[in-house]
Scaffold this motif. Structure first.
Motif, PDB file in Angstrom:
ATOM      1  N   ALA A   1      -0.862  -2.798  -4.380  1.00 51.23           N
ATOM      2  CA  ALA A   1      -2.200  -3.416  -4.121  1.00 51.23           C
ATOM      3  C   ALA A   1      -3.360  -2.157  -4.112  1.00 51.23           C
ATOM      4  N   ALA A   2      -2.830  -1.008  -3.330  1.00 56.40           N
ATOM      5  CA  ALA A   2      -3.591   0.140  -3.314  1.00 56.40           C
ATOM      6  C   ALA A   2      -2.601   1.477  -3.191  1.00 56.40           C
ATOM      7  N   ILE A   3      -3.127   2.665  -3.639  1.00 54.27           N
ATOM      8  CA  ILE A   3      -2.204   3.880  -3.877  1.00 54.27           C
ATOM      9  C   ILE A   3      -2.864   4.925  -3.382  1.00 54.27           C
ATOM     10  N   PHE A   4      -2.334   5.611  -2.333  1.00 58.49           N
ATOM     11  CA  PHE A   4      -3.042   6.839  -1.970  1.00 58.49           C
ATOM     12  C   PHE A   4      -2.134   8.052  -2.021  1.00 58.49           C
ATOM     13  N   TYR A   5      -2.778   9.089  -2.018  1.00 60.92           N
ATOM     14  CA  TYR A   5      -1.792  10.604  -2.094  1.00 60.92           C
ATOM     15  C   TYR A   5      -2.323  11.200  -0.757  1.00 60.92           C
ATOM     16  N   SER A   6      -1.461  12.225  -0.092  1.00 60.52           N
ATOM     17  CA  SER A   6      -1.912  12.833   0.646  1.00 60.52           C
ATOM     18  C   SER A   6      -2.270  14.509   0.710  1.00 60.52           C
ATOM     19  N   THR A   7      -2.188  14.904  -0.278  1.00 58.03           N
ATOM     20  CA  THR A   7      -2.685  16.409  -0.653  1.00 58.03           C
ATOM     21  C   THR A   7      -3.464  16.365  -1.865  1.00 58.03           C
ATOM     22  N   PRO A   8      -4.225  17.072  -1.979  1.00 51.52           N
ATOM     23  CA  PRO A   8      -5.107  17.211  -3.444  1.00 51.52           C
ATOM     24  C   PRO A   8      -4.428  17.517  -4.352  1.00 51.52           C
ATOM     25  N   ASP A   9      -3.393  18.407  -4.151  1.00 52.54           N
ATOM     26  CA  ASP A   9      -2.576  18.838  -5.124  1.00 52.54           C
ATOM     27  C   ASP A   9      -1.651  17.770  -6.055  1.00 52.54           C
ATOM     28  N   LEU A  10      -1.596  16.747  -5.639  1.00 54.52           N
ATOM     29  CA  LEU A  10      -0.756  15.690  -6.186  1.00 54.52           C
ATOM     30  C   LEU A  10      -1.540  14.823  -7.286  1.00 54.52           C
ATOM     31  N   LYS A  11      -2.938  15.079  -7.338  1.00 58.43           N
ATOM     32  CA  LYS A  11      -3.842  14.287  -8.276  1.00 58.43           C
ATOM     33  C   LYS A  11      -2.972  14.592  -9.539  1.00 58.43           C
ATOM     34  N   PRO A  12      -2.780  15.631 -10.364  1.00 61.09           N
ATOM     35  CA  PRO A  12      -2.297  15.565 -11.655  1.00 61.09           C
ATOM     36  C   PRO A  12      -0.982  14.800 -11.647  1.00 61.09           C
ATOM     37  N   HIS A  13       0.119  14.823 -10.626  1.00 58.37           N
ATOM     38  CA  HIS A  13       1.109  14.124 -10.611  1.00 58.37           C
ATOM     39  C   HIS A  13       0.840  12.705 -10.660  1.00 58.37           C
ATOM     40  N   MET A  14       0.023  12.359  -9.790  1.00 48.76           N
ATOM     41  CA  MET A  14      -0.447  10.959  -9.775  1.00 48.76           C
ATOM     42  C   MET A  14      -0.980  10.058 -11.292  1.00 48.76           C
TER      43      MET A  14
ATOM     44  N   LEU B   1       0.134  10.847 -13.796  1.00 49.44           N
ATOM     45  CA  LEU B   1       1.156  10.515 -14.984  1.00 49.44           C
ATOM     46  C   LEU B   1       1.713   8.994 -14.611  1.00 49.44           C
ATOM     47  N   TYR B   2       1.347   8.353 -13.458  1.00 46.30           N
ATOM     48  CA  TYR B   2       1.708   7.235 -13.116  1.00 46.30           C
ATOM     49  C   TYR B   2       0.556   6.066 -13.489  1.00 46.30           C
ATOM     50  N   THR B   3      -0.810   6.581 -12.716  1.00 41.85           N
ATOM     51  CA  THR B   3      -1.854   5.590 -12.728  1.00 41.85           C
ATOM     52  C   THR B   3      -3.176   6.418 -12.255  1.00 41.85           C
ATOM     53  N   LYS B   4      -4.485   5.751 -12.835  1.00 44.44           N
ATOM     54  CA  LYS B   4      -5.703   6.029 -12.496  1.00 44.44           C
ATOM     55  C   LYS B   4      -5.989   5.784 -11.274  1.00 44.44           C
ATOM     56  N   ARG B   5      -5.210   4.812 -10.641  1.00 42.91           N
ATOM     57  CA  ARG B   5      -5.967   3.918  -9.135  1.00 42.91           C
ATOM     58  C   ARG B   5      -5.759   4.862  -8.043  1.00 42.91           C
ATOM     59  N   GLY B   6      -4.872   6.173  -7.939  1.00 42.59           N
ATOM     60  CA  GLY B   6      -4.530   6.817  -7.046  1.00 42.59           C
ATOM     61  C   GLY B   6      -6.098   7.517  -6.252  1.00 42.59           C
ATOM     62  N   GLU B   7      -5.974   7.339  -5.015  1.00 45.97           N
ATOM     63  CA  GLU B   7      -7.007   7.702  -4.134  1.00 45.97           C
ATOM     64  C   GLU B   7      -6.507   8.936  -3.029  1.00 45.97           C
ATOM     65  N   PHE B   8      -7.390   9.807  -3.079  1.00 45.61           N
ATOM     66  CA  PHE B   8      -7.066  10.894  -2.123  1.00 45.61           C
ATOM     67  C   PHE B   8      -7.088  10.332  -0.674  1.00 45.61           C
ATOM     68  N   ALA B   9      -6.233  10.347   0.268  1.00 46.45           N
ATOM     69  CA  ALA B   9      -6.264   9.927   1.888  1.00 46.45           C
ATOM     70  C   ALA B   9      -5.397  11.113   2.327  1.00 46.45           C
ATOM     71  N   PRO B  10      -6.191  12.038   2.998  1.00 42.94           N
ATOM     72  CA  PRO B  10      -5.466  13.303   3.359  1.00 42.94           C
ATOM     73  C   PRO B  10      -4.858  12.762   4.830  1.00 42.94           C
TER      74      PRO B  10
ATOM     75  N   VAL C   1       0.979  -1.126   0.126  1.00 44.27           N
ATOM     76  CA  VAL C   1       0.074  -0.066  -0.112  1.00 44.27           C
ATOM     77  C   VAL C   1       0.993   1.175  -0.032  1.00 44.27           C
ATOM     78  N   ILE C   2       0.893   2.005  -1.192  1.00 51.22           N
ATOM     79  CA  ILE C   2       1.691   3.116  -1.139  1.00 51.22           C
ATOM     80  C   ILE C   2       0.917   4.521  -0.757  1.00 51.22           C
ATOM     81  N   HIS C   3       1.458   5.221  -0.008  1.00 51.67           N
ATOM     82  CA  HIS C   3       0.993   6.389   0.335  1.00 51.67           C
ATOM     83  C   HIS C   3       1.820   7.549   0.118  1.00 51.67           C
ATOM     84  N   ALA C   4       1.647   8.063  -1.197  1.00 48.31           N
ATOM     85  CA  ALA C   4       2.436   9.226  -1.552  1.00 48.31           C
ATOM     86  C   ALA C   4       2.217  10.392  -0.974  1.00 48.31           C
ATOM     87  N   HIS C   5       3.444  11.133  -0.595  1.00 51.93           N
ATOM     88  CA  HIS C   5       3.455  12.465   0.166  1.00 51.93           C
ATOM     89  C   HIS C   5       3.917  13.845  -0.685  1.00 51.93           C
TER      90      HIS C   5
END
Length: 87
Positions: free
Chosen positions: A49-62, A64-73, A20-24
């Motif tokens: 298995a799962a991908i989360f990112y921690s701030t809303p501004d990361l959506k465009p960066h994510m 570039l890699y995957t559409k599976r990223g979910e915002f989890a602040p 489970v990746i939690h991108a910062h």
């Protein structure tokens, strides 16, 4: 395994434990010319298995890699990281 930076994930890619990746930010805010880091992120996110990112501004960066990223602040400064669009 919950990993906070995608750059730490390659160590676990060959384990049989789901990642489970939690991108910062610094792990996905890389320039396109950093080919090794970009390639590593593509492999890590493909195998996670799962991908989360921690701030809303990361959506465009994510994206570039995957559409599976979910915002989890994390607790964030809502004025600085306010969403510009609704999802």
């Amino acid at each position: 395994i919950h990993i906070h930076y995608s750059s730490s994930a390659p160590w676990f890619l060959f384990s049989r434990v789901p990642l489970v990746i939690h991108a910062h930010g610094t792990d996905v805010r890389i320039h396109w010319w950093n080919g090794i880091r970009h390639f590593m992120n593509l492999i890590v996110f493909k195998n996670a298995a799962a991908i989360f990112y921690s701030t809303p501004d990361l959506k465009p960066h994510m994206s570039l890699y995957t559409k599976r990223g979910e915002f989890a602040p994390n607790p964030v400064d809502a004025r600085l990281f306010s969403p510009t669009e609704t999802t």
